[in-house]
Design a protein around this motif. Sequence first.
Motif, PDB file in Angstrom:
ATOM      1  N   HIS A  71       2.530  27.734  49.538  1.00 14.10           N
ATOM      2  CA  HIS A  71       3.652  28.648  49.375  1.00 14.10           C
ATOM      3  C   HIS A  71       5.019  27.962  49.486  1.00 14.10           C
ATOM      4  O   HIS A  71       6.043  28.606  49.275  1.00 14.10           O
ATOM      5  CB  HIS A  71       3.570  29.805  50.387  1.00 14.10           C
ATOM      6  N   VAL A  72       5.052  26.657  49.786  1.00 10.50           N
ATOM      7  CA  VAL A  72       6.336  25.959  49.820  1.00 10.50           C
ATOM      8  C   VAL A  72       6.387  24.796  48.824  1.00 10.50           C
ATOM      9  O   VAL A  72       7.443  24.171  48.653  1.00 10.50           O
ATOM     10  CB  VAL A  72       6.675  25.430  51.237  1.00 10.50           C
ATOM     11  N   LYS A  73       5.289  24.500  48.161  1.00 10.31           N
ATOM     12  CA  LYS A  73       5.259  23.403  47.190  1.00 10.31           C
ATOM     13  C   LYS A  73       6.312  23.612  46.104  1.00 10.31           C
ATOM     14  O   LYS A  73       6.453  24.709  45.563  1.00 10.31           O
ATOM     15  CB  LYS A  73       3.883  23.301  46.543  1.00 10.31           C
ATOM     16  N   GLY A  74       7.024  22.530  45.825  1.00  6.17           N
ATOM     17  CA  GLY A  74       8.058  22.601  44.800  1.00  6.17           C
ATOM     18  C   GLY A  74       9.388  23.107  45.316  1.00  6.17           C
ATOM     19  O   GLY A  74      10.400  23.011  44.615  1.00  6.17           O
ATOM     20  N   ARG A  75       9.415  23.644  46.544  1.00  7.74           N
ATOM     21  CA  ARG A  75      10.668  24.158  47.124  1.00  7.74           C
ATOM     22  C   ARG A  75      11.094  23.359  48.345  1.00  7.74           C
ATOM     23  O   ARG A  75      12.285  23.186  48.590  1.00  7.74           O
ATOM     24  CB  ARG A  75      10.507  25.626  47.517  1.00  7.74           C
ATOM     25  N   PHE A  76      10.121  22.893  49.131  1.00  7.43           N
ATOM     26  CA  PHE A  76      10.408  22.161  50.374  1.00  7.43           C
ATOM     27  C   PHE A  76      10.063  20.688  50.195  1.00  7.43           C
ATOM     28  O   PHE A  76       9.103  20.341  49.489  1.00  7.43           O
ATOM     29  CB  PHE A  76       9.582  22.721  51.524  1.00  7.43           C
TER      30      PHE A  76
END
Length: 126
Positions: free
Chosen positions: A63-68
Amino acid sequence: QVQLIESGGGLVQPGGKLTLSCVASGRTIIGYNMGWFRQAPGKEREFVAAIYWDGADKRYADHVKGRFTITRDDAQNTVSLQMNILRPEDTAVYYCASPQRLFVSLETSYESYAYWGQGTQVTVSS
């Protein structure tokens, strides 16, 4: 005594960004994996990101891949978490963590980490 101190939390609007930092004292982070977890009210603590002791491998929760993005600066004894495109569901207390032993495999489970910071609150709301 190992201490991990987080900073950088705060209130941000949806779509915004924050960078969390974790400074270790009592020992160097050289040779140790480092991780970030979070806990929202009424929920269990969950894995967010982890970085291998040499920085060569990183793991992220889906759920955080590509954002964090997790990074480390061994010279500053610091690990950071750059958080972009924040969502209301990212609201939680964020914790920095480190295992007890050197040169272990990179883990994402809560039980694999022995040392924890006090946490920093991240609130995503308009």
